[in-house]
Design an enzyme around this catalytic site. Structure first.
Site, PDB file in Angstrom:
ATOM      1  N   CYS A   2     -47.784  80.738  19.870  1.00  0.00           N
ATOM      2  CA  CYS A   2     -47.777  79.977  18.623  1.00  0.00           C
ATOM      3  C   CYS A   2     -46.797  78.810  18.756  1.00  0.00           C
ATOM      4  O   CYS A   2     -45.717  78.956  19.337  1.00  0.00           O
ATOM      5  CB  CYS A   2     -47.395  80.789  17.402  1.00  0.00           C
ATOM      6  N   ARG A  27     -49.442  76.365  23.408  1.00  0.00           N
ATOM      7  CA  ARG A  27     -48.805  77.648  23.067  1.00  0.00           C
ATOM      8  C   ARG A  27     -49.771  78.602  22.365  1.00  0.00           C
ATOM      9  O   ARG A  27     -49.460  79.783  22.183  1.00  0.00           O
ATOM     10  CB  ARG A  27     -47.581  77.417  22.184  1.00  0.00           C
ATOM     11  N   TRP A  75     -51.654  81.674  18.189  1.00  0.00           N
ATOM     12  CA  TRP A  75     -52.247  82.612  19.146  1.00  0.00           C
ATOM     13  C   TRP A  75     -52.242  83.948  18.404  1.00  0.00           C
ATOM     14  O   TRP A  75     -51.185  84.502  18.097  1.00  0.00           O
ATOM     15  CB  TRP A  75     -51.406  82.691  20.414  1.00  0.00           C
ATOM     16  N   ASN A 101     -43.973  82.577  14.277  1.00  0.00           N
ATOM     17  CA  ASN A 101     -44.312  82.873  15.673  1.00  0.00           C
ATOM     18  C   ASN A 101     -43.626  84.187  16.022  1.00  0.00           C
ATOM     19  O   ASN A 101     -42.424  84.321  15.824  1.00  0.00           O
ATOM     20  CB  ASN A 101     -43.797  81.742  16.574  1.00  0.00           C
ATOM     21  N   GLY A 102     -44.390  85.152  16.523  1.00  0.00           N
ATOM     22  CA  GLY A 102     -43.792  86.441  16.891  1.00  0.00           C
ATOM     23  C   GLY A 102     -44.575  87.578  16.254  1.00  0.00           C
ATOM     24  O   GLY A 102     -45.722  87.403  15.830  1.00  0.00           O
ATOM     25  N   GLU A 484     -52.154  84.901  43.826  1.00  0.00           N
ATOM     26  CA  GLU A 484     -52.049  83.746  42.946  1.00  0.00           C
ATOM     27  C   GLU A 484     -53.386  82.986  42.882  1.00  0.00           C
ATOM     28  O   GLU A 484     -53.821  82.556  41.810  1.00  0.00           O
ATOM     29  CB  GLU A 484     -50.910  82.832  43.445  1.00  0.00           C
ATOM     30  N   LYS A 488     -55.444  82.445  39.399  1.00  0.00           N
ATOM     31  CA  LYS A 488     -55.831  81.117  38.911  1.00  0.00           C
ATOM     32  C   LYS A 488     -57.335  81.091  38.626  1.00  0.00           C
ATOM     33  O   LYS A 488     -57.775  80.544  37.625  1.00  0.00           O
ATOM     34  CB  LYS A 488     -55.484  80.008  39.926  1.00  0.00           C
ATOM     35  N   GLU A 491     -58.191  83.189  35.448  1.00  0.00           N
ATOM     36  CA  GLU A 491     -57.778  82.652  34.152  1.00  0.00           C
ATOM     37  C   GLU A 491     -58.471  81.342  33.813  1.00  0.00           C
ATOM     38  O   GLU A 491     -58.674  81.041  32.644  1.00  0.00           O
ATOM     39  CB  GLU A 491     -56.254  82.515  34.046  1.00  0.00           C
ATOM     40  N   HIS A 507     -59.625 100.066  53.751  1.00  0.00           N
ATOM     41  CA  HIS A 507     -59.305 101.233  52.913  1.00  0.00           C
ATOM     42  C   HIS A 507     -60.051 101.168  51.589  1.00  0.00           C
ATOM     43  O   HIS A 507     -59.679 101.830  50.627  1.00  0.00           O
ATOM     44  CB  HIS A 507     -57.795 101.314  52.698  1.00  0.00           C
ATOM     45  N   LYS A 610     -49.451  79.685  26.649  1.00  0.00           N
ATOM     46  CA  LYS A 610     -48.494  79.368  27.704  1.00  0.00           C
ATOM     47  C   LYS A 610     -47.308  80.332  27.747  1.00  0.00           C
ATOM     48  O   LYS A 610     -46.897  80.762  28.804  1.00  0.00           O
ATOM     49  CB  LYS A 610     -48.016  77.934  27.492  1.00  0.00           C
TER      50      LYS A 610
HETATM   51  C1  F6R Z   1     -50.546  82.078  35.032  1.00  0.00           C
HETATM   52  C2  F6R Z   1     -49.392  81.994  34.166  1.00  0.00           C
HETATM   53  C3  F6R Z   1     -48.761  83.255  33.710  1.00  0.00           C
HETATM   54  C4  F6R Z   1     -47.238  83.111  33.664  1.00  0.00           C
HETATM   55  C5  F6R Z   1     -46.605  84.354  33.031  1.00  0.00           C
HETATM   56  C6  F6R Z   1     -45.098  84.295  33.031  1.00  0.00           C
HETATM   57  O1  F6R Z   1     -51.000  80.820  35.414  1.00  0.00           O
HETATM   58  O2  F6R Z   1     -48.969  80.929  33.807  1.00  0.00           O
HETATM   59  O3  F6R Z   1     -49.145  84.341  34.490  1.00  0.00           O
HETATM   60  O4  F6R Z   1     -46.763  82.927  34.960  1.00  0.00           O
HETATM   61  O5  F6R Z   1     -47.063  84.464  31.708  1.00  0.00           O
HETATM   62  O6  F6R Z   1     -44.643  83.195  32.306  1.00  0.00           O
HETATM   63  P1  F6R Z   1     -43.134  82.722  32.410  1.00  0.00           P
HETATM   64  O7  F6R Z   1     -42.926  82.159  33.770  1.00  0.00           O
HETATM   65  O8  F6R Z   1     -42.989  81.686  31.330  1.00  0.00           O
HETATM   66  O9  F6R Z   1     -42.289  83.924  32.161  1.00  0.00           O
END
Ligand code: F6R
Length: 615
Positions: A2, A27, A75, A101-102, A484, A488, A491, A507, A610
């Site tokens: 949020c 956010r 969110w 937010n929260g 990773e 990517k 998501e 395995h 984010k």
């Molecule tokens: C993936 C991504 C998330 C963040 C995770 C941790 O692209 O961005 O997996 O890496 O939510 O976020 P931070 O680094 O802000 O704690």
């Protein structure tokens, strides 16, 4: 999660607030809304499910004037992402408006109490209770708005940033925070609030951090901060060292593409200034050298992409210091009983510095007596504030929801932490440390070269965009890169993607290989890791024989990798421990291009936000 904006000043509040929401949309983007106190002292509210474009249409049909206002981009946690559940929420008299937010963990009890006293609720959210509670408190205390907000905060459990309006105080906004972020922007004759500084960067670069359990009252003339009991406290001023252009797309179609291109600078800026003479220095070190020397165990705690940076860091820290390192997802670490003591160093990696699980892991570790070192991209966020030492990455603002440049900056930072530990413990000589630093300092130029060679990845992405799934294989530092790459792709392109250590194939995962399945292989260096390179060649042969379409990320000049590979993407040859800084880049481009080819919004993938400030 949020985004929240507030404004008091001479400008039309609606414009400032909506612009701020656009910058905070990363956010959360389930719904958005605004509340502005009109010249007649009446609240004007507009809110709509979906992206801010929907709110724009709603607003375009109305005249909303006023110079005090706030907004929210959501969110969803409690209550579906509908118009009704969009913020702001009002009390029954339309006197008080609240954005939140929260998560208010005790909202069921509070809601039941309010309903028993005759209050009718207009939404299914946890947030609405706050508007009704403030209204009840105002009726009880004779109309002291800040005091009413403080009294309500004392009753709330959980995480909250609240921004509230009272039509009886049209020139001020009262906001509060616990466990969720809030910053004040200080302008000339105008004051701003934002979940982060991007909300107001266009207007001022002077900001004030709000601490835990604090309430701020903003007016045109400035701000006053107290704790939840009303005791005055001083805010911590800071100057924002980036400007509006850093928070804009600058000609790119997506923020993510711009942020991928910014990676050489993100890594260079993160390294800059950390080698003084032949010594590695951290940013804020509230740990003395003896404490670093005494460390006999390291835990790295993080979530998502930051966790992958930790897995890479483990290889470097163990290699340079011989201290055992465990890397753990913060959400697991915080709920178990890890063995921690004063000799344990917990390295918490979080670009936002707000991630709820990582923050709680930090608190848990400190309660058990462990020392905590934070790696963070956000100055003054909660995680670095609560840590014993801090290493800031200098990647600049990252707006695309998928982490890219902050990931590479985290890898560089955790490797420097490894060197700092080696220096404190004497497991590496000063000249060796300076030598490693110099090798690392050459990497930004190699990332730039990698970016120049990823054209082929774009064509390849279009080619495999209709596949059902993609597998990723790696070994040693290539394994977290494979994880990773898969994350990517999941998501951004909503495809089934899994990363495996190549040695695990037989395995179980090899059963997934079928004709035409794209398998991305992160190849170890033939010079740096000849044995692993050999093993990986066999793995490629095995999956190619079973029909896999092998896409191999290999060092320049690795002719052997071409034998069974359907496609080879060449990256510069760099020392093994730093190779993730180059091998990750084509995987980021691959995911973004596949997402684009499938018609998805690269910057705002569905269901994500984010900063994950709730569990
Ligand atoms: C993936 C991504 C998330 C963040 C995770 C941790 O692209 O961005 O997996 O890496 O939510 O976020 P931070 O680094 O802000 O704690």
């Amino acid at each position: 999660m949020c985004g929240i904006v507030g404004y008091v000043g001479p400008r039309p509040a609606l414009e400032v607030v909506v612009e701020g929401l656009r910058r905070l949309e990363y956010r959360g983007y389930d719904s958005s809304g605004v509340a502005i106190i009109g010249p007649d002292g009446v609240l004007q509210v507009a809110k709509k499910a979906g992206r801010i474009e929907n709110l724009d249409k709603e607003i375009a049909a109305r005249t909303i004037a006023g110079s005090t206002g706030m907004g929210h981009t959501r969110w969803a946690t409690h209550g579906a992402p509908t118009d009704r559940n969009a913020h702001p929420h009002l009390d029954a008299q339309d006197r008080v408006a609240v954005v939140h937010n929260g998560i208010i963990e005790n909202f069921m009890v509070l809601r039941a109490e309010l309903e028993a006293s005759g209050v009718e609720f207009a939404s299914e959210t946890d947030s609405e209770v706050v508007a009704h509670l403030i209204a009840a408190e105002l009726a009880r205390n004779g109309g002291d708005f800040p005091d009413a907000v403080r009294a309500v905060c004392r009753r709330l459990d959980g995480a909250f940033t609240l921004v509230t309006l009272d039509t009886s105080c049209p020139g001020s906004i009262v906001a509060a925070r616990r466990n969720s972020p809030l910053v004040v922007g200080v302008g000339k004759g105008e004051t701003f609030l934002g979940s982060d500084v991007a909300a107001f960067i266009e207007f001022t670069r002077d900001a004030v951090e709000l601490g835990q359990d604090q309430v701020v009252v903003i007016t045109r003339d400035g701000y006053e901060i107290t704790d939840f009991t009303g005791e005055p406290v001083n805010g911590k001023h800071f100057h924002i060292d980036w400007d509006l252009s850093a928070a804009e797309k600058g000609g790119y179609d997506y923020f993510m593409l711009k942020e991928i291109e910014e990676q050489p600078a993100a890594v260079a800026d993160t390294l800059r200034g950390h080698l003084v003479g032949a010594r590695i220095v951290l940013d804020e070190q509230r740990l003395d050298n003896q404490e670093l020397r005494d460390v006999d165990k390291v835990f790295v705690v993080a979530c998502g992409t930051a966790y992958h940076a930790g897995l890479i860091g483990k290889q470097a820290i163990e290699h340079w210091t011989r201290i055992p390192v465990e890397v753990e997802m913060a959400s697991e670490f915080r709920y178990r009983d890890p063995v921690l003591n004063r000799q344990t160093l917990v390295v918490a990696i979080s670009q936002s510095g707000e991630t709820a699980d990582t923050l709680e892991a930090v608190r848990h570790a400190r309660q058990q007596g462990a020392r905590v070192l934070a790696i963070c991209n956000t100055n003054g966020a909660q995680i670095p504030r609560e840590s014993d030492a801090v290493f800031y990455t200098h990647a600049g603002p990252e707006i695309g929801v998928a982490a890219t440049k902050t990931f590479l900056a985290q890898i560089a930072a955790v490797e420097l932490v490894g060197l700092a530990l080696a220096q404190a413990r004497g497991t590496k000589w000063g000249d060796e440390i300076a030598g490693e630093f110099e090798e690392l300092a050459k990497i930004p130029a190699e990332i730039a070269r990698t970016l120049d060679c990823v054209q082929d990845v774009r064509a390849l992405a279009r080619d495999i965009a209709s596949s059902k799934a993609v597998l990723f294989l790696g070994r040693h530092v290539g394994f977290p890169v494979a994880l990773e790459g898969a994350l990517k792709l999941k998501e951004l392109a909503y495809m089934h993607a899994e990363g495996f250590p190549a040695g695990e194939l037989k395995h179980g995962p090899i059963a997934l290989i079928e004709d035409g399945l794209p398998v991305v292989v992160v190849m170890p260096s033939p010079r740096g890791r000849p044995l692993l390179h050999q093993k990986m060649l066999s793995n490629i042969a095995e999956i190619a024989a079973r029909g896999a379409r092998t896409i191999v990320i290999a060092e320049e000049g690795d002719t052997a990798a071409r034998i069974h590979a359907a496609h080879v993407v060449e990256v510069p040859a760099v020392p093994t421990l730093y190779s993730p800084l180059v091998t990750t880049v084509p995987l980021q481009v691959l995911a973004a291009e596949i997402a684009q080819a499938r018609g998805y919004d690269v910057d705002k993938p569905r269901n994500l936000a984010k900063s994950v400030t709730v569990e």
